[in-house]
Design a protein around this motif. Sequence first.
Motif, PDB file in Angstrom:
ATOM      1  N   UNK A  39      21.521  22.299 -28.471  1.00 34.72           N
ATOM      2  CA  UNK A  39      22.333  23.441 -28.960  1.00 34.72           C
ATOM      3  C   UNK A  39      23.880  23.074 -29.228  1.00 34.72           C
ATOM      4  N   UNK A  40      24.274  23.574 -30.304  1.00 35.12           N
ATOM      5  CA  UNK A  40      25.731  23.463 -30.626  1.00 35.12           C
ATOM      6  C   UNK A  40      26.727  24.100 -29.723  1.00 35.12           C
ATOM      7  N   UNK A  41      27.897  23.392 -29.566  1.00 35.65           N
ATOM      8  CA  UNK A  41      28.978  24.231 -28.704  1.00 35.65           C
ATOM      9  C   UNK A  41      30.163  23.941 -29.455  1.00 35.65           C
ATOM     10  N   UNK A  42      30.979  25.061 -29.824  1.00 38.82           N
ATOM     11  CA  UNK A  42      32.136  24.811 -30.590  1.00 38.82           C
ATOM     12  C   UNK A  42      33.262  24.206 -29.559  1.00 38.82           C
ATOM     13  N   UNK A  43      33.784  22.942 -30.124  1.00 35.67           N
ATOM     14  CA  UNK A  43      34.544  22.214 -29.273  1.00 35.67           C
ATOM     15  C   UNK A  43      35.366  21.164 -29.945  1.00 35.67           C
ATOM     16  N   UNK A  44      36.225  20.489 -29.408  1.00 32.61           N
ATOM     17  CA  UNK A  44      37.035  19.331 -30.144  1.00 32.61           C
ATOM     18  C   UNK A  44      36.258  18.210 -29.952  1.00 32.61           C
ATOM     19  N   UNK A  45      35.097  18.114 -29.107  1.00 30.86           N
ATOM     20  CA  UNK A  45      34.241  17.008 -29.037  1.00 30.86           C
ATOM     21  C   UNK A  45      34.966  15.431 -28.535  1.00 30.86           C
ATOM     22  N   UNK A  46      35.835  15.667 -27.891  1.00 28.65           N
ATOM     23  CA  UNK A  46      36.533  14.450 -27.295  1.00 28.65           C
ATOM     24  C   UNK A  46      36.336  14.450 -25.861  1.00 28.65           C
ATOM     25  N   UNK A  47      35.779  13.091 -25.545  1.00 27.13           N
ATOM     26  CA  UNK A  47      35.319  12.862 -24.140  1.00 27.13           C
ATOM     27  C   UNK A  47      36.248  11.786 -23.310  1.00 27.13           C
ATOM     28  N   UNK A  48      36.975  12.512 -22.517  1.00 27.66           N
ATOM     29  CA  UNK A  48      38.057  11.465 -22.096  1.00 27.66           C
ATOM     30  C   UNK A  48      37.716  10.455 -21.034  1.00 27.66           C
ATOM     31  N   UNK A  49      38.260   9.501 -20.405  1.00 28.53           N
ATOM     32  CA  UNK A  49      37.915   8.557 -19.215  1.00 28.53           C
ATOM     33  C   UNK A  49      37.761   9.483 -18.174  1.00 28.53           C
ATOM     34  N   UNK A  50      38.027  10.514 -17.988  1.00 25.83           N
ATOM     35  CA  UNK A  50      37.592  11.264 -16.774  1.00 25.83           C
ATOM     36  C   UNK A  50      36.137  11.779 -16.922  1.00 25.83           C
ATOM     37  N   UNK A 101      36.753  -4.916 -23.103  1.00 29.56           N
ATOM     38  CA  UNK A 101      37.006  -3.925 -22.219  1.00 29.56           C
ATOM     39  C   UNK A 101      35.865  -2.640 -22.602  1.00 29.56           C
ATOM     40  N   UNK A 102      35.564  -2.234 -21.658  1.00 25.76           N
ATOM     41  CA  UNK A 102      34.825  -0.939 -21.765  1.00 25.76           C
ATOM     42  C   UNK A 102      35.443   0.486 -22.240  1.00 25.76           C
ATOM     43  N   UNK A 103      35.210   0.992 -23.231  1.00 24.99           N
ATOM     44  CA  UNK A 103      35.849   2.235 -23.788  1.00 24.99           C
ATOM     45  C   UNK A 103      36.369   3.311 -22.827  1.00 24.99           C
ATOM     46  N   UNK A 104      37.541   3.540 -22.855  1.00 18.45           N
ATOM     47  CA  UNK A 104      37.959   4.424 -21.787  1.00 18.45           C
ATOM     48  C   UNK A 104      37.409   6.040 -22.172  1.00 18.45           C
ATOM     49  N   UNK A 105      37.302   6.213 -23.369  1.00 22.11           N
ATOM     50  CA  UNK A 105      36.695   7.559 -23.815  1.00 22.11           C
ATOM     51  C   UNK A 105      36.034   7.510 -25.002  1.00 22.11           C
ATOM     52  N   UNK A 106      35.366   8.772 -25.307  1.00 23.22           N
ATOM     53  CA  UNK A 106      34.482   8.872 -26.686  1.00 23.22           C
ATOM     54  C   UNK A 106      34.846  10.021 -27.291  1.00 23.22           C
ATOM     55  N   UNK A 107      34.204   9.804 -28.424  1.00 19.59           N
ATOM     56  CA  UNK A 107      34.073  11.327 -29.214  1.00 19.59           C
ATOM     57  C   UNK A 107      32.632  11.417 -29.686  1.00 19.59           C
ATOM     58  N   UNK A 108      31.913  12.744 -29.504  1.00 13.74           N
ATOM     59  CA  UNK A 108      30.591  12.853 -29.514  1.00 13.74           C
ATOM     60  C   UNK A 108      30.249  14.513 -29.690  1.00 13.74           C
ATOM     61  N   UNK A 109      29.686  14.781 -30.731  1.00 17.44           N
ATOM     62  CA  UNK A 109      29.439  16.192 -30.755  1.00 17.44           C
ATOM     63  C   UNK A 109      29.080  16.690 -29.568  1.00 17.44           C
TER      64      UNK A 109
END
Length: 412
Positions: A39-50, A101-109
């Motif tokens: 299901x969709x969720x309205x969000x910026x979609x950025x996923x940080x290193x945390x 280097x492994x990515x510290x963050x991702x962008x994913x819907x």
Amino acid sequence: MLKTDVCILGAGPGGATAALHLANKGISSLLVDKAVFPRDKVCGDALSGKVVNELRRISPDLPQLFSQEQEALPSWGIHFISPGGEKLSVPFKYNYQKAQDAPAGYISKRLHFDNFLIEQVKQRSEVRLLEGVEVAAFERLPEGGFALLGKDSQSLIQTKLLLVANGAQSAFSRHVANLQQEPEHYCAGLRAYYKGVEGLDGDNFIELHFFKDFLPGYFWIFPLPNGHANVGVGMLSSAVSKKKVNLKKEMLRMIESHPALQQRFRNAELLGGIKGYGLPLGSKKRRISGDNYMLLGDAGALIDPFTGEGVSNAMISGRWAAEQVFQCLQAQDFSTAFMQGYDKAVYNRLWKELKLSRQMQRLLNYPWLFDKVASKASKNTVLAETISCMFNDLDLRERLKQPSFYLKLLFN
């Protein structure tokens, strides 16, 4: 009607994370959501290193597993564009090497990320997942705990412990936990998907634009897989009311006429509509637990006041909620006093960070200072590295609160 010791209401990142940590401890739980995934969720979609770190805490192989998802785009940093047009580029890791280097963050819907977590949940026999179940009301049980009622007022579930992770509009948070929406600690946001936006960063840096004529709000562009982009705006609700801002009109105005955006969007196509959402900010300490319940993520108002990020903090709260459940079941104590262990653990982890983000949010009241910091950092590699490290080192970030930091910038 189902009876359970532990019910988790809401299967987003906070709720799913709690369920998975409980499963790791051998504790069964009932995970309930009104939606059917994906299901969709309205969000910026950025996923940080945390977020990556929290995935690793669930299982060491989860970050690697997520990186193989076609809908996960690795991101290497943030571009901050100051009110004067100065660009401050902050990599998540200074001098990163993409090849090794492994990515510290991702962008994913969120459509995809949340479903990724749900797929992990479905593999765990300790978790019973109920999708498409809408809870309309709550009743306290005489023996302690809660009854969750459907629209027909019939009892659907009875539970000793309720983990509330059903988002910013949680009726439980408002009506039972009495968390009030305060305009000074609440942000209004809009999100849209576009394809064909020009000038996206080759290393998928996300962009935060602080335009003079839109302060104290900000405009973002986050690249996504397949040449798409998440585009949106956010502004404190108090400022929206005070300035009588129409966020949708302002967003479209900037896209159509702002010199920094007009050319980049000339061939861009809006995919679907522009959707709005609210962000309860963690810029104020609140009570996030009580007799037989805990509030997780957005339901507990734990969103970062400066960046608007909520996913990682929801997952952190989910992890600590699972630990508190373990303690409660061991002691058979579900009282408000005992539940304070959860509040303490969450704020021990997050409050320093949330407080600093609140200070950074207030910097938007001094756009000239923002310009000066960005301008100096773009020419000074030592300063640029310091600011980059600030995002991962809270002690370094403390310097942003100190007048001496800015005095040195202004006069050196």
